[in-house]
Design a protein around this motif. Structure first.
Motif, PDB file in Angstrom:
ATOM      1  N   LYS A 149      62.287  47.609  25.293  1.00 54.86           N
ATOM      2  CA  LYS A 149      63.163  47.979  26.355  1.00 54.86           C
ATOM      3  C   LYS A 149      63.003  49.437  27.126  1.00 54.86           C
ATOM      4  CE  LYS A 149      67.082  46.994  23.244  1.00 54.86           C
ATOM      5  NZ  LYS A 149      68.238  47.372  22.591  1.00 54.86           N
ATOM      6  N   GLY A 150      63.227  49.234  28.462  1.00 54.57           N
ATOM      7  CA  GLY A 150      63.212  50.274  29.391  1.00 54.57           C
ATOM      8  C   GLY A 150      63.872  50.164  30.610  1.00 54.57           C
ATOM      9  N   THR A 151      63.374  50.962  31.634  1.00 58.52           N
ATOM     10  CA  THR A 151      64.184  51.023  32.921  1.00 58.52           C
ATOM     11  C   THR A 151      62.954  50.853  33.998  1.00 58.52           C
ATOM     12  OG1 THR A 151      63.842  53.432  33.184  1.00 58.52           O
ATOM     13  CG2 THR A 151      65.780  52.400  32.363  1.00 58.52           C
TER      14      THR A 151
ATOM     15  N   VAL B 287      68.538  52.205  39.540  1.00 60.85           N
ATOM     16  CA  VAL B 287      67.837  52.030  38.227  1.00 60.85           C
ATOM     17  C   VAL B 287      68.366  50.816  37.567  1.00 60.85           C
ATOM     18  CG1 VAL B 287      67.595  53.056  36.027  1.00 60.85           C
ATOM     19  CG2 VAL B 287      67.627  54.511  37.977  1.00 60.85           C
ATOM     20  N   TYR B 288      67.166  49.899  37.182  1.00 62.85           N
ATOM     21  CA  TYR B 288      67.753  48.765  36.381  1.00 62.85           C
ATOM     22  C   TYR B 288      66.914  48.770  35.135  1.00 62.85           C
ATOM     23  CZ  TYR B 288      69.029  46.920  41.213  1.00 62.85           C
ATOM     24  OH  TYR B 288      69.627  46.655  42.107  1.00 62.85           O
TER      25      TYR B 288
ATOM     26  N   ARG C 110      55.879  38.096  39.322  1.00 59.69           N
ATOM     27  CA  ARG C 110      55.985  38.890  40.233  1.00 59.69           C
ATOM     28  C   ARG C 110      57.104  38.947  40.919  1.00 59.69           C
ATOM     29  NH1 ARG C 110      51.257  38.998  44.559  1.00 59.69           N
ATOM     30  NH2 ARG C 110      51.700  41.286  44.539  1.00 59.69           N
ATOM     31  N   TRP C 111      58.067  40.012  40.700  1.00 60.40           N
ATOM     32  CA  TRP C 111      59.276  40.187  41.240  1.00 60.40           C
ATOM     33  C   TRP C 111      59.786  41.096  42.247  1.00 60.40           C
ATOM     34  CZ3 TRP C 111      63.706  43.867  39.240  1.00 60.40           C
ATOM     35  CH2 TRP C 111      64.902  43.298  39.859  1.00 60.40           C
ATOM     36  N   ASP C 112      60.060  40.577  43.250  1.00 58.09           N
ATOM     37  CA  ASP C 112      60.035  41.207  44.717  1.00 58.09           C
ATOM     38  C   ASP C 112      61.602  42.119  44.555  1.00 58.09           C
ATOM     39  OD1 ASP C 112      61.903  39.382  45.163  1.00 58.09           O
ATOM     40  OD2 ASP C 112      60.781  38.606  46.875  1.00 58.09           O
ATOM     41  N   GLY C 113      62.204  42.223  43.723  1.00 61.11           N
ATOM     42  CA  GLY C 113      63.542  43.060  43.817  1.00 61.11           C
ATOM     43  C   GLY C 113      64.670  41.958  43.977  1.00 61.11           C
ATOM     44  N   GLY C 114      64.349  40.899  44.752  1.00 59.23           N
ATOM     45  CA  GLY C 114      65.476  39.939  45.031  1.00 59.23           C
ATOM     46  C   GLY C 114      66.468  40.602  46.120  1.00 59.23           C
ATOM     47  N   GLY C 115      66.114  41.313  47.001  1.00 59.20           N
ATOM     48  CA  GLY C 115      66.901  41.879  47.773  1.00 59.20           C
ATOM     49  C   GLY C 115      67.958  42.808  47.149  1.00 59.20           C
ATOM     50  N   ARG C 116      67.944  43.363  45.855  1.00 63.37           N
ATOM     51  CA  ARG C 116      68.792  44.002  45.398  1.00 63.37           C
ATOM     52  C   ARG C 116      68.819  45.556  46.002  1.00 63.37           C
ATOM     53  NH1 ARG C 116      72.770  41.524  42.363  1.00 63.37           N
ATOM     54  NH2 ARG C 116      71.531  39.490  41.758  1.00 63.37           N
ATOM     55  N   PRO C 117      70.006  46.200  45.744  1.00 63.62           N
ATOM     56  CA  PRO C 117      69.874  47.614  46.429  1.00 63.62           C
ATOM     57  C   PRO C 117      68.939  48.541  45.661  1.00 63.62           C
ATOM     58  CG  PRO C 117      71.790  47.073  45.240  1.00 63.62           C
ATOM     59  CD  PRO C 117      71.040  45.794  45.178  1.00 63.62           C
ATOM     60  N   ALA C 118      68.654  49.503  46.177  1.00 62.83           N
ATOM     61  CA  ALA C 118      67.611  50.544  45.286  1.00 62.83           C
ATOM     62  C   ALA C 118      68.539  51.136  44.262  1.00 62.83           C
ATOM     63  CB  ALA C 118      67.454  51.487  46.405  1.00 62.83           C
TER      64      ALA C 118
ATOM     65  N   ILE D 247      61.649  37.626  29.654  1.00 63.87           N
ATOM     66  CA  ILE D 247      61.749  38.941  30.112  1.00 63.87           C
ATOM     67  C   ILE D 247      62.910  38.972  30.986  1.00 63.87           C
ATOM     68  CG2 ILE D 247      60.601  40.500  32.079  1.00 63.87           C
ATOM     69  CD1 ILE D 247      57.916  39.116  31.094  1.00 63.87           C
ATOM     70  N   LYS D 248      63.891  39.987  30.989  1.00 63.55           N
ATOM     71  CA  LYS D 248      65.210  40.042  31.442  1.00 63.55           C
ATOM     72  C   LYS D 248      65.350  41.456  31.962  1.00 63.55           C
ATOM     73  CE  LYS D 248      67.271  36.794  28.205  1.00 63.55           C
ATOM     74  NZ  LYS D 248      68.589  36.612  27.227  1.00 63.55           N
ATOM     75  N   ILE D 249      65.885  41.509  33.251  1.00 61.34           N
ATOM     76  CA  ILE D 249      66.150  42.747  33.961  1.00 61.34           C
ATOM     77  C   ILE D 249      67.735  42.675  34.359  1.00 61.34           C
ATOM     78  CG2 ILE D 249      65.857  44.011  36.108  1.00 61.34           C
ATOM     79  CD1 ILE D 249      62.976  42.609  36.310  1.00 61.34           C
ATOM     80  N   PHE D 250      68.361  43.615  34.020  1.00 66.27           N
ATOM     81  CA  PHE D 250      69.934  44.025  34.020  1.00 66.27           C
ATOM     82  C   PHE D 250      70.388  44.898  34.984  1.00 66.27           C
ATOM     83  CE2 PHE D 250      68.918  42.272  29.942  1.00 66.27           C
ATOM     84  CZ  PHE D 250      69.651  41.132  29.818  1.00 66.27           C
TER      85      PHE D 250
END
Length: 739
Positions: free
Chosen positions: A732-734, A719-720, A709-717, A690-693
């Motif tokens: 594939k999705g967003t 679309v990923y 469970r992914w908390d976003g890792g402090g990434r800015p708001a 599972i990969k998020i870009f």
């Protein structure tokens, strides 16, 4: 009897023959023949007959040339040299009649020749010729013999007919004539040939061919084509009267037998042609030239013979009496034969007229009369075989007495008419020790044995025979051995009853005794021995813990991976035969399918336990069918089978609807991104990654844990992009991180 020529006659013959010696070839005669060897190869032969007494050996040709032409067109096909291959002496019919002034040698010329089908295919056929000059000056029945040529001629068919090979060998092996004839005496000789293809042969008188050779050109470089000139007969002679006599020279159309009673002295040439027919069509012709010397011979009186019918003292009268050979009477005829000439050697022979065999035999076949110490009359008995039968007909037999006169024997013949009935003969008898109750009732594995006896009241040798009705006894292992021989014989029948390969359980063996009296087979009335095999078998039954079978459909067992399935089976046999339980998979093994079958076999009952741990091997196959079978241990095994299909059940998966937004603001609501409805892993379809870009394509998160469970890792708001990889597919999705 043998007669020697007077000295004055001998001197006359020497002058007669030697007078033309310097100017003649001394070729007595000859003929051609063509013999098939193999493929397209043939052998062509020229037989010349040469005067061995006055002929000059130096005048013999070491080779001659044969020319082959196409019939109808006279197109020359080829010339072929024929080398000399043999030089042998021709013997007299009776060596005692040999004269020192007459002798013949057989000179053979021969060569192989190729006759290819694409060349020698003219339907009209072909002919071959050899020319040589000249004939003997002393020949009396043709004009200018010293300058008359000799043409040896042969016709043969095309080697292809209707686009198929046509193989033929021309007639050959004509007996060479070495004998002389006596003026006023009947002369006969067998000129018949033989044919390798068994075709029909017909003989005719023909005028000898002269041809193109001459006194000036005695040995042409090649033969000329048809037509060939003929020799010219002297006055009052012709093709049908070549040698003067009463009768003149004749030849039997079917046998080739020559006959003449010559009336003039001298040397005479004559010609014969042999026509070859196949299915009524003439296919070849062979011509033969020859010479016959006629001389004066000392007087020879023919012998005489008298025959006496059994039980009668009166001589047999030809044309009036019939000899009747009946059962219980003598089968021998008494013969008395003599010759008025001194020291005459006589011999007896028989010739059947309207039958072939068997022939009677003489007690005395030959003897000498009117010599010192010899009787004036000889006595013999002609005895017919006991078995001889004329089958109600009247047979004719020539009894012949011949002397040893020269050049040919003189004969006296009695033609006997007779009937013959052989002694009566009873057929043989046959008996067996089988029984008394028939049919014989047996079980598989039993050994059946009994004796068969045969006897013949007439004392004829007996042979015992065994046959089977609608089967061959040897095919079922039955044997029959004749133990003795003679007019009383015994045989032993033996059969170990086999397991019948078919439903046939009833066999009929037939026994007979046979004899062959007088070479005519006689058999006894046969004895029939029926044998019934007592055999029955109840098929076994097969039950199991599988769901009940439904008509026209297979039972299907479905299980999840890792979910063990077990079943039990039981086979029963009412005959208490040994049972064997098996489980098989077509083109596969139980172990590879995660299956195991444990049988417990035994008499009358067999049980088995089946275990299956579903695996991906079964899941990846369209179907997995296992056949369970129970078979009884009899000579003709009967089985009961059941086939079950096994399939792996796929796990139930909820609809995959991944979330596309979450708010990691730690308010306890939707703070994490997770995928609780991921499709479950199944055999070859398993979660890989599972990969998020980020929207710039940078990998910001990766995991192989489906419970992540992914908390976003402090990434800015924002679309990923989401990429979910399985081993056999991808999603594939967003996903959006909201503030």
């Amino acid at each position: 009897m043998t007669h020697f020529l007077p000295r004055v006659l001998f001197a006359f013959l020497v002058l007669l023959v030697a007078g033309g010696a310097a100017r003649a070839t001394h070729i007595v005669g000859g003929e051609l023949d063509l013999q098939y060897e193999f493929g397209s190869r043939y052998r062509i032969n020229l037989n010349l007959y040469f005067d061995a007494v006055y002929g000059n050996p130096g005048a013999l040709d070491n080779n001659l040339t044969i020319s082959i032409f196409e019939m109808g067109t006279n197109r020359r096909m080829r010339n072929l040299p024929l080398p000399l291959v043999s030089n042998t002496t021709v013997v007299y019919s009776d060596i005692a009649c040999t004269l020192p002034i007459l002798g013949t040698r057989r000179i053979q010329y021969s060569s192989a020749i190729d006759l290819p089908g694409d060349t020698y295919n003219n339907p009209m056929g072909y002919y071959a010729a050899v020319e040589r000059c000249c004939r003997n000056n002393s020949i009396r029945n043709i004009r200018s013999p010293g300058s008359a040529g000799q043409t040896y001629y042969l016709e043969f068919p095309a080697v292809v007919r209707n686009k198929q090979p046509f193989v033929n060998s021309t007639p050959r092996i004509f007996p060479p004539l070495s004998d002389y004839a006596c003026r006023g005496e009947l002369f006969y000789y067998d000129f018949g040939g033989q044919d390798a293809d068994k075709d029909s042969l017909v003989y005719e008188l023909t005028t000898p061919l002269n041809g193109y050779s001459s006194f000036g050109v005695p040995k042409p470089a090649q033969a000329g084509p048809l037509p060939y000139s003929l020799v010219q007969w002297m006055p009052d002679l012709s093709e049908l009267a070549q040698i003067p006599g009463t009768p003149a020279l004749t030849v039997d159309r079917l046998t080739g037998r020559l006959q003449v009673r010559p009336s003039q002295l001298g040397l005479f040439v004559f010609g014969i042609r042999c026509l070859e027919y196949r299915k009524g069509e003439k296919i070849s012709e062979v011509r033969r030239d020859f010479q016959l010397q006629v001389i004066d011979c000392p007087q020879n009186v023919k012998p005489s013979m008298t025959m006496f019918v059994p039980g009668s003292s009166k001589p047999y009268q030809v044309g009036k009496d019939v000899v009747r050979l009946a059962p219980g009477t003598s089968r021998c005829i008494k013969l008395r034969f003599t010759d008025p000439d001194p020291a005459s050697r006589l011999s007896l022979s028989v010739r059947p007229v309207n039958f072939t065999s068997p022939l009677p035999t003489f007690s005395v076949t030959q003897g000498t009369v009117r010599a010192t110490g010899a009787p004036d009359t000889l006595v013999s008995q002609l005895c017919f075989p006991t078995c001889f039968t004329t089958k109600g007909n009247e047979y004719l037999l020539d009894i012949i007495v011949a002397d040893n006169g020269c050049s040919l024997p003189k004969r006296d013949t009695i033609r006997v008419a007779f009937t013959s009935v052989p002694d009566p003969n009873d057929p043989p008898q046959v008996a067996t020790t089988a029984g008394p109750g028939l049919p014989l009732r047996v079980r598989i594995g039993d050994v059946v044995t009994f004796q068969v006896t045969g006897q013949d009241a007439d004392g004829d040798p007996v042979t015992l025979e065994m046959t089977g009705r609608n089967f061959a006894p040897a095919s079922v292992g039955a044997s029959f051995l004749q133990n003795t021989t003679g007019a009383q014989v015994r045989g032993t029948f033996s059969w170990r009853v086999p397991c019948p390969p078919t439903d046939k359980l009833f066999y009929e063996f037939e026994f007979a005794a046979a004899t062959s009296p007088c070479n005519e087979r006689q058999t006894s009335s046969p004895i029939l021995i029926p044998i019934q095999i007592d055999y029955s078998n109840t098929p076994p039954t097969l039950t199991s813990s599988f769901p009940p079978e439904k008509p026209d459909s297979l039972t299907i067992i479905r299980r999840l991976l890792g979910n063990v399935f077990t079943a039990t089976l039981e086979g029963l046999d009412a005959d208490n035969d040994g049972l064997t339980l098996t489980a098989t998979v077509k083109n596969y093994t139980l172990a590879a399918a995660g299956m195991r079958f444990t049988p417990r076999n035994g008499p009358g009952k067999a049980t088995g336990t089946f275990e299956w741990l579903p695996n991906c091997e079964v899941a990846n196959r369209d179907n997995m069918e296992v056949t369970f079978q129970v078979v009884d241990a009899t000579c003709r095994p009967v089985g009961k089978a059941r086939t079950v299909r096994f399939a792996v059940q796929r796990p139930v998966a909820p609809d995959f609807m991944p979330p596309n937004i979450f708010t990691p603001n730690k308010d306890g609501i939707n703070d994490h991104f997770e995928l609780p409805t991921l499709p479950p892993d199944f055999c070859e379809s398993r979660l890989a990654n599972i990969k998020i870009f980020s929207r710039w394509g940078n990998l910001v998160y990766q995991t192989t844990d489906r419970s992540f469970r992914w908390d976003g890792g402090g990434r800015p708001a924002g679309v990923y992009f989401l990429l979910i990889d399985f081993t056999d597919k991808s999603f594939k999705g967003t996903v959006t991180i909201a503030p």
